[in-house]
Design a protein around this motif. Structure first.
Motif, short mmCIF file in Angstrom:
data_model
loop_
_atom_site.label_atom_id
_atom_site.label_comp_id
_atom_site.label_asym_id
_atom_site.label_seq_id
_atom_site.Cartn_x
_atom_site.Cartn_y
_atom_site.Cartn_z
N SER A 16 54.15 8.61 -82.43
CA SER A 16 53.65 8.65 -81.06
C SER A 16 52.14 8.83 -81.06
CB SER A 16 54.32 9.77 -80.27
OG SER A 16 54.01 11.03 -80.85
N ARG A 18 48.73 9.57 -78.06
CA ARG A 18 48.28 9.73 -76.68
C ARG A 18 46.82 9.34 -76.59
NH1 ARG A 18 47.90 15.04 -72.75
NH2 ARG A 18 46.09 15.47 -74.07
N SER A 20 43.38 8.92 -74.27
CA SER A 20 42.75 9.58 -73.13
C SER A 20 41.58 8.75 -72.63
CB SER A 20 42.22 10.96 -73.53
OG SER A 20 43.24 11.78 -74.03
N THR A 65 53.85 5.83 -71.08
CA THR A 65 53.77 6.64 -69.87
C THR A 65 52.32 6.88 -69.53
OG1 THR A 65 55.85 7.76 -70.41
CG2 THR A 65 54.44 8.77 -68.74
N SER A 67 49.57 8.76 -67.04
CA SER A 67 49.49 9.92 -66.16
C SER A 67 48.02 10.23 -65.89
CB SER A 67 50.19 11.12 -66.78
OG SER A 67 49.60 11.46 -68.02
N TYR A 76 45.74 9.47 -69.05
CA TYR A 76 46.37 9.48 -70.37
C TYR A 76 47.37 8.35 -70.49
CZ TYR A 76 44.51 14.21 -70.30
OH TYR A 76 43.67 15.29 -70.20
N GLN A 78 50.57 7.81 -72.94
CA GLN A 78 51.45 8.30 -73.99
C GLN A 78 52.28 7.13 -74.50
OE1 GLN A 78 51.70 11.65 -75.13
NE2 GLN A 78 52.99 10.79 -76.76
N ASN A 80 55.35 6.13 -77.10
CA ASN A 80 56.40 6.67 -77.95
C ASN A 80 57.70 5.93 -77.72
OD1 ASN A 80 57.80 8.43 -79.67
ND2 ASN A 80 58.36 9.76 -77.96
#
Length: 120
Positions: A16, A18, A20, A65, A67, A76, A78, A80
């Motif tokens: 995974s 993330r 930014s 995802t 957000s 962000y 994500q 995964n």
């Protein structure tokens, strides 16, 4: 509006990550696009200014995802699980228009990309 993306790197498939993106100003929509080697840049995901509205490319639904942290004006992404096909440069973008128009790719502001490399 200036955008600063970060979080890319080399990751094994199944892992995974993330990403930014910090924005220097307020916009109606922020989103992510990516460009794989030899391919055109494509839409990935977008989020509304409030963070309540989101839209995704069909190819990433269920794994990506998006957000938004309104206090930090940061978005962000994500991812995964990661797949080798996710390899590419990921760009953060922003627009004064609604997030529903983001898939068209016509965003007014673009940040420098962050490279994501997924090894098999």
């Amino acid at each position: 509006v200036q955008l600063q993306a970060s979080g890319g790197g080399l990751v094994q498939a199944g892992g995974s990550l993330r990403l930014s993106c910090a924005a220097s100003g307020l916009t109606l929509c922020m989103g992510w696009f990516r460009q794989a080697p030899g391919n055109e840049r494509e839409f990935v995901a977008a989020v509304s200014w409030t963070g309540r509205g989101t839209t995704y490319a069909d190819s990433v639904k269920g794994r990506f995802t998006i957000s938004k942290d309104n206090a930090e004006d940061t978005v962000y992404l994500q991812i995964n699980p990661l797949k080798p096909g996710d390899t590419g440069v990921y760009y953060c973008a922003a627009s004064e228009r609604s997030y529903v128009y983001a898939p068209r790719g016509d965003m007014e502001y673009w940040g420098k990309g962050t490279l994501v490399t997924v090894s098999s």
